[in-house]
Design a protein around this motif. Structure first.
Motif, PDB file in Angstrom:
ATOM      1  N   SER A   1       0.816  -1.208   0.000  1.00 10.55           N
ATOM      2  CA  SER A   1       0.000   0.000   0.000  1.00 10.55           C
ATOM      3  C   SER A   1       0.855   1.265   0.000  1.00 10.55           C
ATOM      4  O   SER A   1       1.860   1.345   0.711  1.00 10.55           O
ATOM      5  N   VAL A   2       0.435   2.237  -0.815  1.00  9.35           N
ATOM      6  CA  VAL A   2       1.167   3.491  -0.970  1.00  9.35           C
ATOM      7  C   VAL A   2       0.180   4.651  -0.849  1.00  9.35           C
ATOM      8  O   VAL A   2      -0.838   4.675  -1.553  1.00  9.35           O
ATOM      9  N   PHE A   3       0.485   5.594   0.038  1.00  9.09           N
ATOM     10  CA  PHE A   3      -0.353   6.778   0.199  1.00  9.09           C
ATOM     11  C   PHE A   3       0.367   7.974  -0.417  1.00  9.09           C
ATOM     12  O   PHE A   3       1.556   8.189  -0.160  1.00  9.09           O
ATOM     13  N   ILE A   4      -0.370   8.757  -1.207  1.00  8.44           N
ATOM     14  CA  ILE A   4       0.197   9.925  -1.886  1.00  8.44           C
ATOM     15  C   ILE A   4      -0.274  11.193  -1.174  1.00  8.44           C
ATOM     16  O   ILE A   4      -1.480  11.433  -1.041  1.00  8.44           O
ATOM     17  N   LEU A   5       0.676  11.990  -0.720  1.00  9.94           N
ATOM     18  CA  LEU A   5       0.362  13.270  -0.068  1.00  9.94           C
ATOM     19  C   LEU A   5       0.634  14.428  -1.021  1.00  9.94           C
ATOM     20  O   LEU A   5       1.589  14.381  -1.812  1.00  9.94           O
ATOM     21  N   PRO A   6      -0.161  15.511  -0.935  1.00 10.73           N
ATOM     22  CA  PRO A   6       0.147  16.717  -1.709  1.00 10.73           C
ATOM     23  C   PRO A   6       1.264  17.498  -1.026  1.00 10.73           C
ATOM     24  O   PRO A   6       1.489  17.343   0.177  1.00 10.73           O
ATOM     25  N   PRO A   7       1.975  18.363  -1.749  1.00  8.84           N
ATOM     26  CA  PRO A   7       3.021  19.163  -1.106  1.00  8.84           C
ATOM     27  C   PRO A   7       2.470  20.222  -0.157  1.00  8.84           C
ATOM     28  O   PRO A   7       3.162  20.638   0.768  1.00  8.84           O
ATOM     29  N   SER A   8       1.229  20.648  -0.378  1.00  8.04           N
ATOM     30  CA  SER A   8       0.590  21.622   0.515  1.00  8.04           C
ATOM     31  C   SER A   8      -0.917  21.577   0.261  1.00  8.04           C
ATOM     32  O   SER A   8      -1.377  21.087  -0.785  1.00  8.04           O
ATOM     33  N   ILE A   9      -1.679  22.104   1.198  1.00  8.58           N
ATOM     34  CA  ILE A   9      -3.133  22.156   1.022  1.00  8.58           C
ATOM     35  C   ILE A   9      -3.500  23.183  -0.046  1.00  8.58           C
ATOM     36  O   ILE A   9      -4.449  22.990  -0.810  1.00  8.58           O
ATOM     37  N   ALA A  10      -2.752  24.274  -0.123  1.00  4.85           N
ATOM     38  CA  ALA A  10      -3.005  25.269  -1.168  1.00  4.85           C
ATOM     39  C   ALA A  10      -2.827  24.658  -2.553  1.00  4.85           C
ATOM     40  O   ALA A  10      -3.619  24.915  -3.474  1.00  4.85           O
ATOM     41  N   GLU A  11      -1.805  23.828  -2.719  1.00  6.40           N
ATOM     42  CA  GLU A  11      -1.575  23.183  -4.009  1.00  6.40           C
ATOM     43  C   GLU A  11      -2.669  22.163  -4.302  1.00  6.40           C
ATOM     44  O   GLU A  11      -3.086  21.999  -5.454  1.00  6.40           O
ATOM     45  N   LEU A  12      -3.145  21.470  -3.275  1.00  3.82           N
ATOM     46  CA  LEU A  12      -4.245  20.521  -3.459  1.00  3.82           C
ATOM     47  C   LEU A  12      -5.484  21.241  -3.991  1.00  3.82           C
ATOM     48  O   LEU A  12      -6.129  20.775  -4.946  1.00  3.82           O
ATOM     49  N   ASP A  13      -5.805  22.369  -3.389  1.00  2.39           N
ATOM     50  CA  ASP A  13      -6.951  23.160  -3.842  1.00  2.39           C
ATOM     51  C   ASP A  13      -6.762  23.631  -5.278  1.00  2.39           C
ATOM     52  O   ASP A  13      -7.687  23.572  -6.105  1.00  2.39           O
ATOM     53  N   ARG A  14      -5.551  24.070  -5.614  1.00  3.11           N
ATOM     54  CA  ARG A  14      -5.280  24.546  -6.976  1.00  3.11           C
ATOM     55  C   ARG A  14      -5.473  23.434  -7.996  1.00  3.11           C
ATOM     56  O   ARG A  14      -6.066  23.646  -9.065  1.00  3.11           O
ATOM     57  N   ARG A  15      -4.986  22.237  -7.694  1.00  3.73           N
ATOM     58  CA  ARG A  15      -5.098  21.112  -8.624  1.00  3.73           C
ATOM     59  C   ARG A  15      -6.556  20.725  -8.858  1.00  3.73           C
ATOM     60  O   ARG A  15      -6.948  20.432  -9.999  1.00  3.73           O
ATOM     61  N   LEU A  16      -7.346  20.722  -7.790  1.00  8.15           N
ATOM     62  CA  LEU A  16      -8.758  20.377  -7.948  1.00  8.15           C
ATOM     63  C   LEU A  16      -9.473  21.385  -8.846  1.00  8.15           C
ATOM     64  O   LEU A  16     -10.289  21.004  -9.692  1.00  8.15           O
TER      65      LEU A  16
ATOM     66  N   ALA B   1      -8.027  23.295 -11.130  1.00  9.36           N
ATOM     67  CA  ALA B   1      -7.443  23.259 -12.468  1.00  9.36           C
ATOM     68  C   ALA B   1      -8.013  22.120 -13.312  1.00  9.36           C
ATOM     69  O   ALA B   1      -8.006  22.199 -14.548  1.00  9.36           O
ATOM     70  N   ARG B   2      -8.503  21.063 -12.682  1.00  5.20           N
ATOM     71  CA  ARG B   2      -9.068  19.946 -13.434  1.00  5.20           C
ATOM     72  C   ARG B   2     -10.309  20.351 -14.205  1.00  5.20           C
ATOM     73  O   ARG B   2     -10.591  19.798 -15.276  1.00  5.20           O
TER      74      ARG B   2
ATOM     75  N   GLN C   1     -13.386  19.739 -13.607  1.00  4.38           N
ATOM     76  CA  GLN C   1     -14.350  18.653 -13.724  1.00  4.38           C
ATOM     77  C   GLN C   1     -15.534  18.805 -12.788  1.00  4.38           C
ATOM     78  O   GLN C   1     -16.597  18.236 -13.035  1.00  4.38           O
ATOM     79  N   ASP C   2     -15.353  19.555 -11.704  1.00  6.48           N
ATOM     80  CA  ASP C   2     -16.364  19.578 -10.653  1.00  6.48           C
ATOM     81  C   ASP C   2     -16.875  20.991 -10.390  1.00  6.48           C
ATOM     82  O   ASP C   2     -16.154  21.979 -10.565  1.00  6.48           O
ATOM     83  N   ALA C   3     -18.115  21.065  -9.939  1.00  5.68           N
ATOM     84  CA  ALA C   3     -18.702  22.339  -9.538  1.00  5.68           C
ATOM     85  C   ALA C   3     -18.025  22.834  -8.268  1.00  5.68           C
ATOM     86  O   ALA C   3     -17.451  22.044  -7.511  1.00  5.68           O
ATOM     87  N   PRO C   4     -18.066  24.152  -8.005  1.00  3.19           N
ATOM     88  CA  PRO C   4     -17.409  24.699  -6.811  1.00  3.19           C
ATOM     89  C   PRO C   4     -17.836  24.022  -5.517  1.00  3.19           C
ATOM     90  O   PRO C   4     -17.010  23.798  -4.626  1.00  3.19           O
ATOM     91  N   GLU C   5     -19.116  23.666  -5.398  1.00  2.00           N
ATOM     92  CA  GLU C   5     -19.568  23.031  -4.154  1.00  2.00           C
ATOM     93  C   GLU C   5     -18.991  21.615  -4.009  1.00  2.00           C
ATOM     94  O   GLU C   5     -18.740  21.157  -2.877  1.00  2.00           O
ATOM     95  N   VAL C   6     -18.768  20.933  -5.122  1.00  8.03           N
ATOM     96  CA  VAL C   6     -18.152  19.601  -5.072  1.00  8.03           C
ATOM     97  C   VAL C   6     -16.684  19.726  -4.648  1.00  8.03           C
ATOM     98  O   VAL C   6     -16.186  18.943  -3.828  1.00  8.03           O
ATOM     99  N   ILE C   7     -15.993  20.722  -5.206  1.00 11.40           N
ATOM    100  CA  ILE C   7     -14.600  20.958  -4.827  1.00 11.40           C
ATOM    101  C   ILE C   7     -14.502  21.280  -3.336  1.00 11.40           C
ATOM    102  O   ILE C   7     -13.621  20.775  -2.625  1.00 11.40           O
ATOM    103  N   ALA C   8     -15.426  22.098  -2.845  1.00 12.09           N
ATOM    104  CA  ALA C   8     -15.430  22.438  -1.417  1.00 12.09           C
ATOM    105  C   ALA C   8     -15.625  21.182  -0.569  1.00 12.09           C
ATOM    106  O   ALA C   8     -14.990  21.022   0.478  1.00 12.09           O
ATOM    107  N   GLY C   9     -16.476  20.285  -1.034  1.00 10.73           N
ATOM    108  CA  GLY C   9     -16.696  19.039  -0.306  1.00 10.73           C
ATOM    109  C   GLY C   9     -15.464  18.160  -0.290  1.00 10.73           C
ATOM    110  O   GLY C   9     -15.123  17.546   0.727  1.00 10.73           O
ATOM    111  N   ARG C  10     -14.771  18.096  -1.429  1.00  8.76           N
ATOM    112  CA  ARG C  10     -13.548  17.295  -1.501  1.00  8.76           C
ATOM    113  C   ARG C  10     -12.466  17.872  -0.583  1.00  8.76           C
ATOM    114  O   ARG C  10     -11.734  17.120   0.083  1.00  8.76           O
ATOM    115  N   MET C  11     -12.341  19.184  -0.554  1.00 10.19           N
ATOM    116  CA  MET C  11     -11.343  19.806   0.310  1.00 10.19           C
ATOM    117  C   MET C  11     -11.688  19.572   1.785  1.00 10.19           C
ATOM    118  O   MET C  11     -10.803  19.307   2.606  1.00 10.19           O
TER     119      MET C  11
END
Length: 215
Positions: A125-140, A142-143, A145-155
């Protein structure tokens, strides 16, 4: 060099919060590793544009998915953001029995179920971490694919997902995609060479001892 020894297949689990890069790393690994099979998950969510049934996911009605889960046909399953996701058991068991490696792109809930299953001994098993939470938000975002409320839920869910990092055999910080890909390939190369996974090694060594006895 001795001949290649047969071995049991590996069941490789990749997990991460949404946007940390596990799906991209999985695709890169599959493109370069001929010994790896990808476990296509089943889901009750609707296909996104460009997705094909049986390629990205098996798209099932909720009733059909729940029936498969009751029969035990799902190695793992969970509900995420209102949709069911799961890994069909049959193809995974067939590949492992044939000595082929299988890649599972699943979340921590699925990872726990697989590790606690009869196939747990073959799990890496391998877990992948983002370099920062700000970068995680940016990547979501940039995709696209999702509405703003879906992105907020994922974050909002990311912190809970990241809290399970210590349950995994390996943890990679995906601050550079090429470097993370190289690290993942290195992990798999080492795991494939572990003594207990080379099922024909004992017979090979017995053959070497027989050669000593015949000298």
């Amino acid at each position: 060099m001795p001949p290649a020894s047969p071995r049991r297949g590996l069941l490789v689990i990749l997990s991460s919060p949404s946007g940390a890069g596990k799906t991209t790393l999985a695709r890169r690994l599959m493109a370069k590793d001929a010994d790896m099979r990808f476990s296509v998950s089943a889901t009750t969510r609707a296909p996104r544009p460009g997705e094909v049934d049986g390629r990205e996911y098996w798209f099932l009605a909720r009733e059909a998915f729940e029936a498969a889960a009751r029969r035990g046909d799902m190695l793992e399953h969970a509900e995420v953001f209102g949709h069911l996701y799961g890994s069909p058991r049959g193809p995974i068991e067939a590949d492992l029995a044939a000595g082929r490696d299988v890649l599972l792109d699943i979340d921590w809930q699925g990872g726990q179920q697989v590790r606690n299953s009869a196939l747990g001994r073959d799990v890496v098993s391998v877990f992948i971490l983002p370099p920062s939470i700000a970068e995680l938000d940016r990547r979501l975002r940039a995709r696209g694919q999702d509405a703003p409320e879906v992105i907020a839920g994922r974050m909002a869910k990311s912190q809970a997902e990241i809290s399970h990092w210590a349950e995994y055999d390996y943890v990679l910080v995906n601050d550079d995609l090429d470097r993370a890909e190289t690290a993942l390939a290195t992990i798999l190369a080492a795991e494939r060479l572990k003594r207990e996974r080379q099922t024909g090694l004992a017979d090979f060594v017995r053959g070497l001892n027989a050669e000593f006895a015949a000298r």
